[in-house]
Design an enzyme around this catalytic site. Structure first.
Site, PDB file in Angstrom:
ATOM      1  N   LYS A  13       0.826  -1.207   0.000  1.00 47.77           N
ATOM      2  CA  LYS A  13       0.000   0.000   0.000  1.00 47.77           C
ATOM      3  C   LYS A  13       0.864   1.264   0.000  1.00 47.77           C
ATOM      4  CE  LYS A  13      -2.505   0.560   3.698  1.00 47.77           C
ATOM      5  NZ  LYS A  13      -2.806   1.797   4.422  1.00 47.77           N
ATOM      6  N   ARG A 127      11.715  -9.206   6.280  1.00 50.45           N
ATOM      7  CA  ARG A 127      12.164  -7.811   6.341  1.00 50.45           C
ATOM      8  C   ARG A 127      13.288  -7.621   7.349  1.00 50.45           C
ATOM      9  NH1 ARG A 127       6.755  -4.180   5.963  1.00 50.45           N
ATOM     10  NH2 ARG A 127       6.658  -4.515   8.183  1.00 50.45           N
ATOM     11  N   ARG A 160      12.608  -6.152  13.018  1.00 52.18           N
ATOM     12  CA  ARG A 160      11.745  -5.460  13.981  1.00 52.18           C
ATOM     13  C   ARG A 160      10.988  -6.487  14.807  1.00 52.18           C
ATOM     14  NH1 ARG A 160       9.823  -1.775   9.731  1.00 52.18           N
ATOM     15  NH2 ARG A 160      11.079   0.112   9.866  1.00 52.18           N
ATOM     16  N   ARG A 171      -1.999  -9.235  13.662  1.00 50.75           N
ATOM     17  CA  ARG A 171      -2.291  -7.992  12.926  1.00 50.75           C
ATOM     18  C   ARG A 171      -3.233  -8.256  11.756  1.00 50.75           C
ATOM     19  NH1 ARG A 171       3.659  -6.668  12.067  1.00 50.75           N
ATOM     20  NH2 ARG A 171       3.241  -5.048  10.520  1.00 50.75           N
TER      21      ARG A 171
END
Ligand SMILES: [Zn+2]
Length: 217
Positions: A13, A127, A160, A171
């Site tokens: 997004k 990531r 993270r 989430r």
């Protein structure tokens, strides 16, 4: 070109938002930025929001909606806007519908970027980010030249804390639960276009572009 952008974490997004804003010269309005702006400008609603935040409370819907209205009424939204992170609930969507009508800036399109869970997990769990400069990496798709070291500053790459599978599942569940009624709301109004976020971001953007060029300004 009054657009709402929706999509789960990892669907791309942010990348699409950046490209849309550049290509079509419309402001990207995220809730966080909007609050920061209103607080900095010291508008009555911004001041009120600040009070809630400083006291550790959630900003109530009527204040948030007021801030959205102030923002969308600004001159730079005359040819369109890209709303990101608002609305989050059906009551907010209803309020947005009303306020946008009041200022003649009704939502014309809801872009929903979807992506299957496997792919989202692959993207997010792979990531890595530089601890020093924040540059983003990925263990498969954006490797550093030297394992674990930032190309730009030599800092260490870290994962993270919330970029792990368990946290991501929570989430995603939360996102789906929250978003479902919103999508229904906009589908009932014929505003939703679904795009496949598992595609390459350049390919996806060419679809977005085609879609937006078909809209009347
Ligand atoms: Zn770095």
């Amino acid at each position: 070109m009054n657009i709402i952008l929706m999509g789960p974490p990892g669907a791309g997004k942010g990348t699409q938002a950046k490209k849309i804003v550049q290509e079509f010269k419309i402001p990207h309005i995220s809730t966080g930025d909007m609050f920061r702006e209103a607080m900095k400008e010291g508008t009555p609603l911004g001041t009120l929001a600040k009070k809630y935040i400083n006291e550790g409370h959630l900003v109530p819907d009527d204040v948030t909606i007021g801030i959205v209205k102030e923002r969308l009424a600004k001159k730079d939204c005359a040819h369109g806007y890209l709303l990101d992170g608002f609305p989050r609930t059906t009551p907010q969507a209803e309020a947005l519908e009303k306020l946008a009508k009041d200022i003649d800036r009704e939502v014309t399109l809801v872009i929903n970027i979807s992506c299957d869970r496997e792919e989202l997990i692959r993207r997010i769990c792979g990531r890595r980010v530089c601890k020093v400069c924040g540059a983003p990496y990925h263990i498969d798709t954006a490797k550093p030249k030297v394992d674990g070291i930032c190309d730009l500053c030599g800092g260490p790459l870290i994962q993270r804390a919330d970029d792990n599978k368990e946290a991501l599942m929570v989430r995603l569940d939360h996102y789906e639960k929250q978003t479902k009624p919103l999508l229904e709301f906009y589908k009932a109004r014929g505003l939703v276009v679904d795009l496949d976020g598992s595609k390459d971001s350049a390919v996806l953007f060419s679809e977005v572009k085609k879609l937006l060029k078909g809209l009347k300004r």
